[in-house]
Scaffold this motif. Structure first.
Motif, PDB file in Angstrom:
ATOM      1  N   ALA A 251      11.354   1.273 -11.278  1.00 36.68           N
ATOM      2  CA  ALA A 251      10.051   0.404 -11.435  1.00 36.68           C
ATOM      3  C   ALA A 251      11.076  -0.649 -10.368  1.00 36.68           C
ATOM      4  N   GLY A 252      10.223  -1.013  -9.231  1.00 32.85           N
ATOM      5  CA  GLY A 252      10.599  -2.824  -8.577  1.00 32.85           C
ATOM      6  C   GLY A 252      10.173  -2.947  -7.440  1.00 32.85           C
ATOM      7  N   ARG A 253       8.049  -2.701  -7.785  1.00 28.19           N
ATOM      8  CA  ARG A 253       7.381  -3.238  -6.106  1.00 28.19           C
ATOM      9  C   ARG A 253       7.861  -4.459  -5.963  1.00 28.19           C
ATOM     10  N   SER A 254       7.795  -4.866  -5.365  1.00 26.51           N
ATOM     11  CA  SER A 254       7.716  -6.911  -5.000  1.00 26.51           C
ATOM     12  C   SER A 254       7.333  -6.807  -3.739  1.00 26.51           C
ATOM     13  N   VAL A 255       7.001  -8.587  -3.495  1.00 24.28           N
ATOM     14  CA  VAL A 255       5.471  -8.505  -2.772  1.00 24.28           C
ATOM     15  C   VAL A 255       6.852  -8.779  -1.419  1.00 24.28           C
ATOM     16  N   GLU A 256       8.362  -9.220  -1.791  1.00 27.24           N
ATOM     17  CA  GLU A 256       9.006  -8.988  -0.881  1.00 27.24           C
ATOM     18  C   GLU A 256       8.919  -8.746  -0.369  1.00 27.24           C
ATOM     19  N   ARG A 257       9.200  -7.140  -0.929  1.00 25.07           N
ATOM     20  CA  ARG A 257       9.324  -5.725  -0.077  1.00 25.07           C
ATOM     21  C   ARG A 257       8.269  -6.002   0.858  1.00 25.07           C
ATOM     22  N   LEU A 258       6.896  -6.286   0.121  1.00 33.56           N
ATOM     23  CA  LEU A 258       5.572  -5.390   1.141  1.00 33.56           C
ATOM     24  C   LEU A 258       5.914  -6.453   2.341  1.00 33.56           C
ATOM     25  N   ILE A 259       6.634  -7.940   1.952  1.00 30.66           N
ATOM     26  CA  ILE A 259       6.546  -8.505   3.146  1.00 30.66           C
ATOM     27  C   ILE A 259       7.034  -7.792   4.830  1.00 30.66           C
ATOM     28  N   GLU A 260       9.100  -7.715   3.665  1.00 33.47           N
ATOM     29  CA  GLU A 260       9.696  -6.568   4.648  1.00 33.47           C
ATOM     30  C   GLU A 260       9.224  -5.747   5.755  1.00 33.47           C
ATOM     31  N   LEU A 261       7.889  -5.130   4.985  1.00 33.41           N
ATOM     32  CA  LEU A 261       7.691  -4.098   5.574  1.00 33.41           C
ATOM     33  C   LEU A 261       6.207  -4.278   6.349  1.00 33.41           C
ATOM     34  N   THR A 262       5.723  -5.456   6.225  1.00 28.58           N
ATOM     35  CA  THR A 262       4.601  -5.409   6.963  1.00 28.58           C
ATOM     36  C   THR A 262       5.360  -6.199   8.265  1.00 28.58           C
ATOM     37  N   GLY A 263       6.732  -6.465   8.532  1.00 34.55           N
ATOM     38  CA  GLY A 263       7.386  -7.839   9.476  1.00 34.55           C
ATOM     39  C   GLY A 263       7.862  -6.559  10.437  1.00 34.55           C
ATOM     40  N   LEU A 264       8.848  -5.132   9.486  1.00 34.00           N
ATOM     41  CA  LEU A 264       8.824  -4.469  10.843  1.00 34.00           C
ATOM     42  C   LEU A 264       7.616  -3.290  11.649  1.00 34.00           C
ATOM     43  N   TYR A 265       6.418  -3.739  10.562  1.00 32.84           N
ATOM     44  CA  TYR A 265       5.039  -2.707  11.361  1.00 32.84           C
ATOM     45  C   TYR A 265       5.080  -3.939  12.789  1.00 32.84           C
ATOM     46  N   GLU A 266       4.854  -5.222  12.860  1.00 33.38           N
ATOM     47  CA  GLU A 266       4.734  -6.084  13.306  1.00 33.38           C
ATOM     48  C   GLU A 266       5.413  -5.573  14.360  1.00 33.38           C
ATOM     49  N   ARG A 267       6.508  -5.643  14.420  1.00 35.39           N
ATOM     50  CA  ARG A 267       8.000  -5.439  15.190  1.00 35.39           C
ATOM     51  C   ARG A 267       8.051  -3.901  16.003  1.00 35.39           C
ATOM     52  N   GLY A 268       6.742  -3.202  15.410  1.00 38.16           N
ATOM     53  CA  GLY A 268       6.903  -2.045  15.754  1.00 38.16           C
ATOM     54  C   GLY A 268       7.713  -0.548  15.560  1.00 38.16           C
ATOM     55  N   LEU A 269       8.307  -1.250  14.509  1.00 38.63           N
ATOM     56  CA  LEU A 269       9.565   0.494  13.484  1.00 38.63           C
ATOM     57  C   LEU A 269       8.974   0.740  12.759  1.00 38.63           C
ATOM     58  N   ILE A 270       7.805   0.314  11.896  1.00 37.89           N
ATOM     59  CA  ILE A 270       6.831   1.364  11.127  1.00 37.89           C
ATOM     60  C   ILE A 270       5.232   1.294  12.127  1.00 37.89           C
ATOM     61  N   LYS A 271       4.742   2.578  11.846  1.00 37.10           N
ATOM     62  CA  LYS A 271       3.515   2.969  12.156  1.00 37.10           C
ATOM     63  C   LYS A 271       3.164   3.810  10.809  1.00 37.10           C
ATOM     64  N   LEU A 272       1.856   3.165  10.670  1.00 40.85           N
ATOM     65  CA  LEU A 272       1.326   4.722   9.898  1.00 40.85           C
ATOM     66  C   LEU A 272       0.153   5.612  10.482  1.00 40.85           C
ATOM     67  N   HIS A 273       0.322   6.846  10.141  1.00 40.33           N
ATOM     68  CA  HIS A 273      -0.533   7.927  10.653  1.00 40.33           C
ATOM     69  C   HIS A 273      -1.712   7.613   9.078  1.00 40.33           C
ATOM     70  N   LEU A 274      -3.382   7.891  10.314  1.00 39.93           N
ATOM     71  CA  LEU A 274      -3.963   8.396   9.122  1.00 39.93           C
ATOM     72  C   LEU A 274      -3.948   9.606   8.626  1.00 39.93           C
ATOM     73  N   ARG A 275      -4.467  10.747   7.787  1.00 40.10           N
ATOM     74  CA  ARG A 275      -4.495  11.847   7.979  1.00 40.10           C
ATOM     75  C   ARG A 275      -6.222  11.909   8.413  1.00 40.10           C
ATOM     76  N   GLU A 276      -6.548  11.202   7.709  1.00 38.33           N
ATOM     77  CA  GLU A 276      -8.099  11.199   7.165  1.00 38.33           C
ATOM     78  C   GLU A 276      -9.211   9.963   6.654  1.00 38.33           C
ATOM     79  N   THR A 277     -10.158   9.164   6.885  1.00 32.01           N
ATOM     80  CA  THR A 277     -10.603   7.879   6.155  1.00 32.01           C
ATOM     81  C   THR A 277     -11.954   8.567   5.697  1.00 32.01           C
TER      82      THR A 277
END
Length: 304
Positions: A251-277
């Protein structure tokens, strides 16, 4: 409040629109008006009657362990948030509902540029990919194999490996998803018999690390193409990992990981494809789609 809840275990049909008590924020927690919630295989396993040892479940059970929404209520001792803040975060259960309560240290600001449906499905698979690739030591110059690369977890993993400097990411998927994998930077390869030979042809100098999101056969193929088993992880086949001498992912989820990931999203390095809503009241249909497997991208519930 409205929720999608379980009153028994079983197939998707046991996940039904329900009225459940409105939760209150306690010490160290925040209550969030949920706008969107991600749908994960963890949720379907709960629906089927499985539970991790730290959970003592009783009906009704509201699944959902990733969410995005607006802070509605602060518990005692919470600082750094205010009612009206737009956030995303994670928990264990409870996100398939109009309101969820979560520890304040499991919640992060939502980027202004991130739509609600993307934010709702961002935390769980994003952190899973981060934990797995970090444990494998993925970094500059690596050739990485992602088994099951077209799903939500695989999509995150491909992009994160590239963001961390991997030179080549090989992704297994059905033929229908090969163009999609190319679009996110992966080299696609088909599942099935002959996989090891196909991977070796694509990476004649070897594969440095491999991640499995598929099952035992994919994990066994990974062991054949990666020299160091310490650089292999599985998200779904712990028994096979023990048999093969592959380390388990802790186990190892953390808000620090989440903040790093949102930063990569803001830089355009990660995109999430939606299969369906799906709307909240169609959570059972979302689970039916999830249970088909081999999908492309993320399934999300739009709650409000």
């Amino acid at each position: 409040m409205k929720a999608a809840a379980l009153s028994s275990y079983g197939g998707p049909e046991v996940l039904t629109p329900s009225e459940v008590p409105l939760p209150e924020a306690g010490p160290g927690t925040v209550r969030i008006r949920v706008r969107a919630a991600g749908v994960q295989h963890f949720d379907s396993r709960i629906r089927g009657g499985w539970a991790p040892p730290f959970l003592n479940l009783s009906f009704p059970i509201v699944p959902g362990n990733e969410f995005a929404g607006v802070v509605d209520q602060l518990g005692e001792g919470v600082t750094g948030f205010a009612p009206g803040d737009e956030v995303l975060g994670y928990g264990t259960l409870g996100a398939y509902a109009e309101y969820v309560v979560a520890p304040a240290d499991q919640v992060a600001p939502k980027p202004d540029s991130m739509p609600w449906d993307i934010a709702g499905g961002f935390s769980g698979n994003g952190q899973g990919a981060h934990m797995c690739l970090e444990a494998m030591g993925v970094g500059a110059g690596d050739t990485v194999l992602i088994n099951g690369a077209a799903g939500a977890l695989g999509t995150f993993s491909v992009q994160l490996a590239l963001a961390w400097g991997a030179t080549t990411v090989i992704g297994t998927a059905s033929e229908a998803n090969h163009a999609y994998l190319r679009s996110i930077g992966a080299v696609p390869v088909a599942y099935g018999e002959g996989l090891v030979e196909r991977v070796r042809a694509l990476a004649p100098e070897g594969v440095d690390a491999a991640m499995d999101t598929v099952g035992p056969e994919a994990l066994r193929a990974s062991v054949e193409v990666v020299k160091d088993r310490n650089r292999i992880r599985t998200m779904v086949a712990d028994d096979a990992a023990k048999e093969l001498g592959v380390p388990l992912l802790g186990a190892g989820r953390s808000v620090e990981r989440l903040i790093e990931l949102t930063g990569l999203y803001e830089r355009g390095l990660i995109k999430l494809h939606l299969r369906e809503t799906f709307p909240l009241e169609r959570a059972a249909d979302a689970h039916r789609l999830l249970d088909t497997g081999h999908g492309r991208g993320k399934i999300v519930l739009n709650v409000a």
